[in-house]
Design an enzyme around this catalytic site. Structure first.
Site, mmCIF file in Angstrom:
data_model
loop_
_atom_site.group_PDB
_atom_site.id
_atom_site.type_symbol
_atom_site.label_atom_id
_atom_site.label_comp_id
_atom_site.label_asym_id
_atom_site.label_seq_id
_atom_site.Cartn_x
_atom_site.Cartn_y
_atom_site.Cartn_z
ATOM 1 N N CYS A 113 -38.813 -21.339 -0.339
ATOM 2 C CA CYS A 113 -38.303 -22.352 -1.276
ATOM 3 C C CYS A 113 -37.366 -23.297 -0.522
ATOM 4 O O CYS A 113 -36.781 -22.928 0.501
ATOM 5 C CB CYS A 113 -37.544 -21.643 -2.395
ATOM 6 S SG CYS A 113 -36.623 -22.737 -3.501
ATOM 7 N N THR B 207 -34.465 -24.050 -1.239
ATOM 8 C CA THR B 207 -33.127 -23.467 -1.147
ATOM 9 C C THR B 207 -33.033 -22.448 -0.008
ATOM 10 O O THR B 207 -31.943 -22.166 0.471
ATOM 11 C CB THR B 207 -32.719 -22.790 -2.472
ATOM 12 O OG1 THR B 207 -33.713 -21.827 -2.805
ATOM 13 C CG2 THR B 207 -32.621 -23.807 -3.590
ATOM 14 N N HIS C 140 -31.970 -24.669 2.970
ATOM 15 C CA HIS C 140 -30.589 -25.186 2.936
ATOM 16 C C HIS C 140 -29.655 -24.212 3.622
ATOM 17 O O HIS C 140 -29.877 -23.005 3.580
ATOM 18 C CB HIS C 140 -30.099 -25.332 1.484
ATOM 19 C CG HIS C 140 -30.761 -26.442 0.742
ATOM 20 N ND1 HIS C 140 -30.764 -26.505 -0.629
ATOM 21 C CD2 HIS C 140 -31.448 -27.520 1.167
ATOM 22 C CE1 HIS C 140 -31.422 -27.583 -1.013
ATOM 23 N NE2 HIS C 140 -31.847 -28.212 0.055
ATOM 24 N N CYS D 231 -31.858 -10.729 -20.705
ATOM 25 C CA CYS D 231 -31.545 -9.307 -20.904
ATOM 26 C C CYS D 231 -32.108 -8.746 -22.206
ATOM 27 O O CYS D 231 -32.372 -7.560 -22.307
ATOM 28 C CB CYS D 231 -30.035 -9.090 -20.850
ATOM 29 S SG CYS D 231 -29.162 -9.679 -22.330
ATOM 30 N N CYS E 212 -27.965 -9.511 -25.176
ATOM 31 C CA CYS E 212 -26.711 -10.265 -25.349
ATOM 32 C C CYS E 212 -26.807 -11.094 -26.632
ATOM 33 O O CYS E 212 -27.882 -11.226 -27.217
ATOM 34 C CB CYS E 212 -26.422 -11.157 -24.138
ATOM 35 S SG CYS E 212 -27.435 -12.658 -24.051
ATOM 36 N N CYS F 215 -29.541 -13.797 -26.526
ATOM 37 C CA CYS F 215 -30.895 -13.241 -26.689
ATOM 38 C C CYS F 215 -31.121 -12.789 -28.128
ATOM 39 O O CYS F 215 -32.215 -12.915 -28.664
ATOM 40 C CB CYS F 215 -31.109 -12.076 -25.719
ATOM 41 S SG CYS F 215 -31.363 -12.593 -24.004
#
Lengths: 347, 347, 347, 347
Positions: free
Chosen positions: D36, D38, D41, D85, D88, D91
């Site tokens: 990727c 990232t 980087h 998750c 929470c 969710c």
């Protein structure tokens, strides 16, 4: 017919004769015109031009072009400052909000700080028997409605309102009415009348950003909606307010413009990204909620009387402007032609 | 000026003189008018009345009232059959689709199976150089656009289209263009031209409900969008199609009306409930997508030529009606005044 | 462990031993379980079966399987009656509401009219220190939240609530909190406690449909949102209520099922079409708003105390059922195991 | 077990022993891991730390904790890099996208440039028989799906894609499939492979911003959707692209982060305001479209083979990284453990 003109911060009056109406225009006797923040700004691009102004208007139709059907002579109205044309491709495709041929009295070069003015008839909305000084609030209230709508405020929202000006206060009244979870408003302590109005309208917490910068303030809860009526550079604070704690998904809606460097906003895009934020520009041109605004004023969803802090006769417009610019005292200042002012017996 | 009238299934022509235009009206030389399914129905409520008809209209403006600004004499146009007024409270509140003062040529009592007609100017949309027989499709296409929009079709949708009439086929072209997952169309095998068009337009599967009732058909996948152009009683089949397997969340959009008992729908609300279904009525009045419809025809998103199965001169309207009623042969039948028909050199 | 069983309208108690927990299950000591309308219905399909029941449950976790992480032994919880699985394709694609592998205590065959029960741990939501009889309301409140959400109620809505049962009253509390324009509720005059609650919760008008059928009632305004908690055949009245005057665009959301012919709805699809109506089924399975429901009860958005009309010990469940069935007296009836009932000192 | 570590731009391999699984975890034999942007980087905040990496992962489950139910040993899977998750409050309230307890292999400190790794079982999605190098694309494709979704792209959109990296190209494939009106892509001429892919995937116009800055480019039509995969400072160009002509209402969605001053965006807020623009951050954490991404790859909505420009064995990761960093040649570079690479017989 007396008309006010503005060059920079200088105001003059002239006696003008209005031209003949086009077939689809109306002539309106102005009965009230509110002073907007943009009336107080001095746009450097037009600093040397003498311009008529005033766009929060209530009055009575005194003449109507031959093709005018939606209002009649004698009818009390307010004027939308910008109305969708109804025939451009956007209007034809259920996207009035993107109209590219907006109709407005702006095109007539006549405005509200005057005794009379000309407007496209389509801009006029009947106001029934609502007093003109209250009805004139419908224009900025339409702006506030759009600002709130765009932020998708709901009953679970914790809302931060940045700026306690008339539009900020109207937005406050709306989100309070909608039963949002918690309301914060940023306002400088010296803006006493506005702070008082904010309390009256139901703000849970008022924050003085000169004491605690918003980026440092501990809200104690997720801020997921920010309504910004302060200048563009403050958008960085709006972003920061949405980044507290382990929360995401804030929506920031804003109006308001700046000049020079104040026209720019700059913020940390990484934060914006990781917090899944959204920045949405509200711009009520065309005006999309004129009828709703009148209804909210009529039914008290927004308390118009509580917003009008001062009324002045047109002849005292310079004083009215100074008052409006003094944010420690004024909320909304309404200007009325002298005869209307006298007979209305207001102060 | 020759005008067709309909009483029950009987058609007559008369020579009429059109009245003078109101200030905001236009006179249109009709160049093409499509036959709609509703033109073939015989509404028992008006069975004994002689009425003009035809509402899928393309033509040229030949006269314009004094206040008309949006179109000019000589301009080629189509006519929206119903246009939002722009000034009622709904139009003022960004809800054009609920307009309560719709503007339409219906109000003029002049229609499209005639040589000329009168319409409010606001109903006219410029069609550039699009041929009138294709441009006339924009009216039903606007209906199809609304039908598709309302069902919130997306690239993951498995779509069932009930009925292969012109609107069903247009909706098919649209959902194909939108890249939906799978497309089923119900059509009787004897509707050969329509079935052929459905294949050409990209239907993955064509189901003959006279052989396998939709309620029994095994789609092999979740049907989550149903676009219904068949009569109200068939909505029970649409509900059943959305109830196969362990799936939920279907949206059914429908147009179409029925007479007598056929005006009613009846279905199992328990199934509807447990499957979290939605039934949404599409009714393109006001028409909201006139400009888009023209664009889709111009750009080939919907292939207009493939939809027009027959063209007739106005003088043969009775035969045109019979042809249109024969669903084994016709898709869309277009009627054109005799002079236009001749010079268009179509067949 | 005492468990209630129901066969038709006959109720018996048995002493059962719960099986061992699976790794991801919890055992819950029931502390309160509400009686739902569906507990009072006698589904003819299972009329001869003896079944445990009760699904509006608050209790305390007394045992937890080895993999349980979201709650602990000793924690006070409510139980979602249906929870999205989190791993099916719909849950993976941001469409939890269409989950096809819902987790529920229904799968354990243990229910809330008992001293103890088993549930998937994922169904448990901590309730802090909220009393169990109030917390048990979170299950039907989740249903009401979904019913309101689906109707896209906003501050301009004129809302008709059909049926003053607990869910209808909760929906009333919600739309009142949201600042809707006007609220009508249909309720029979003899449902005194419920009518009283409706007034307290802010209904503007209460209509007795046995005196004025809803289809004939003059609302004096556009009814654009109808929330139906009455049986399927009444949907025709909901449609009729949305068809008064020159208005369009009503949305009807409904829950509720019927048996035999009462499972069917039938209405005039022409009216539905011309008025651009929408019918949307709300079905809170999976439950999507459990945390929100608890929050609304905690913060008083919905006044739980005002909804609980009666509390009974488990041993008096038959009497509790009779009371709940008497709509002239009861709103929500809560049943608590005898030891909890005693120590709670309620009545 | 061989694992790659990265410090700054230096890559080393170590032989590690994975710890024992927690009850709800799985061990995965990695079969493919994409590089990727990232990964290329060098985040200055961690420049001196040696860290494992690689998060676009396909593999096979080789061990499962006792509570794992959603996948089995031997099952071929991909790994969501971040999964909601399910328990929470967000969710629980139908807002998975705001989950505050995201589950990820990030928490295990094991990653995809390794032979084996550990992940929460909930992150695993079965991939059937899809080859691992293609299936690994599902992670970035989920990012692209979110980017497109957030911009509310529709068939009337004129879309500007800024940046021809793998995510930009995937977004291109998606909007093409959705039948948008016109597609512009900005890409430097020297990014030959990517430009070629953009043409193949259906871009109408490719603009080299080093030749014509986007702010000056004449698009010849309204740009109303901009999908930005280039660094934050380029957002000013996205704003400028939406400001051409008399048009409003553009939506800009963006991903991508920058370091130092490149973390900031700055643009003219007046323009943004008067054009009613919106800036929306897309951040696919949690990942919300894993199942959809696999489906699009399976069905060819996105052509995975056309995106994978290079494959390398894990032992040649440093070379793979250099290749991936060379935007003139590479599109997506896939790394596979050496044994998999050999048996896959790819190159």
């Amino acid at each position: 017919m007396k008309t006010a003109f503005k060059r920079g911060s200088e105001i003059n009056f002239k006696n003008l004769q209005l031209r003949e109406l086009a077939i689809n225009e109306i002539k309106v006797k102005v009965e009230a015109c509110g002073i907007c923040g943009t009336d107080l700004h001095n746009d450097p691009d037009v600093a040397d031009k003498e311009l008529p102004f005033g766009h929060e208007i209530a009055g009575t139709v005194i003449e109507a072009g031959k093709s005018v059907l939606n209002v009649k002579v004698g009818q009390k109205v307010v004027l939308d400052s910008a109305t969708p044309c109804g025939t451009c491709d956007y209007c034809r495709n259920a996207q009035q909000e993107l109209c590219v041929k907006i109709k407005s009295f702006w095109g007539t070069r006549t405005f509200g700080f005057a005794e009379e003015m000309i407007a496209p008839a389509i801009c006029a909305i009947p106001r029934g028997d609502m007093p003109p000084d209250i009805a004139a609030l419908s224009e900025p209230l339409g702006v506030a409605i759009d600002l709130v709508r765009l932020a998708e405020v709901n009953i679970n929202s914790n809302v931060l309102l940045m700026g306690p000006g008339p539009i900020g206060l109207m937005a406050l009244a709306l989100v309070k009415h909608m039963g949002v979870h918690k309301i914060f408003m940023s306002a400088f302590a010296e803006e006493k009348t506005r702070v008082e109005a904010a309390r009256k309208f139901g703000a849970d917490v008022i924050i003085d950003p000169s004491k605690t910068p918003l980026a440092d303030y501990d809200f104690g809860c997720k801020i997921d909606r920010v309504l910004v009526t302060t200048p563009p550079p403050t958008l960085a604070d709006a972003v920061a307010a949405c980044c507290q704690g382990k929360i995401k998904g804030g929506i920031i809606s804003f109006i308001g413009i700046g000049f020079g460097e104040n026209a720019y906003c700059r913020f940390n895009a990484n934060d914006f990204h990781f917090k899944k934020l959204q920045l949405r520009a509200s711009f009520a041109s065309p005006a999309l909620f004129g009828a709703q605004a009148l209804q909210y004023l009529r039914e008290g969803v927004v308390d118009g009387q509580a917003l009008v802090s001062h009324r002045f006769p047109l002849s005292r417009l310079p004083e009215a402007m100074k008052t409006a610019a003094d944010r420690t005292k004024a909320v909304k200042v309404i200007v009325m032609p002298d005869d209307v002012f006298k007979s209305a017996n207001v102060s």
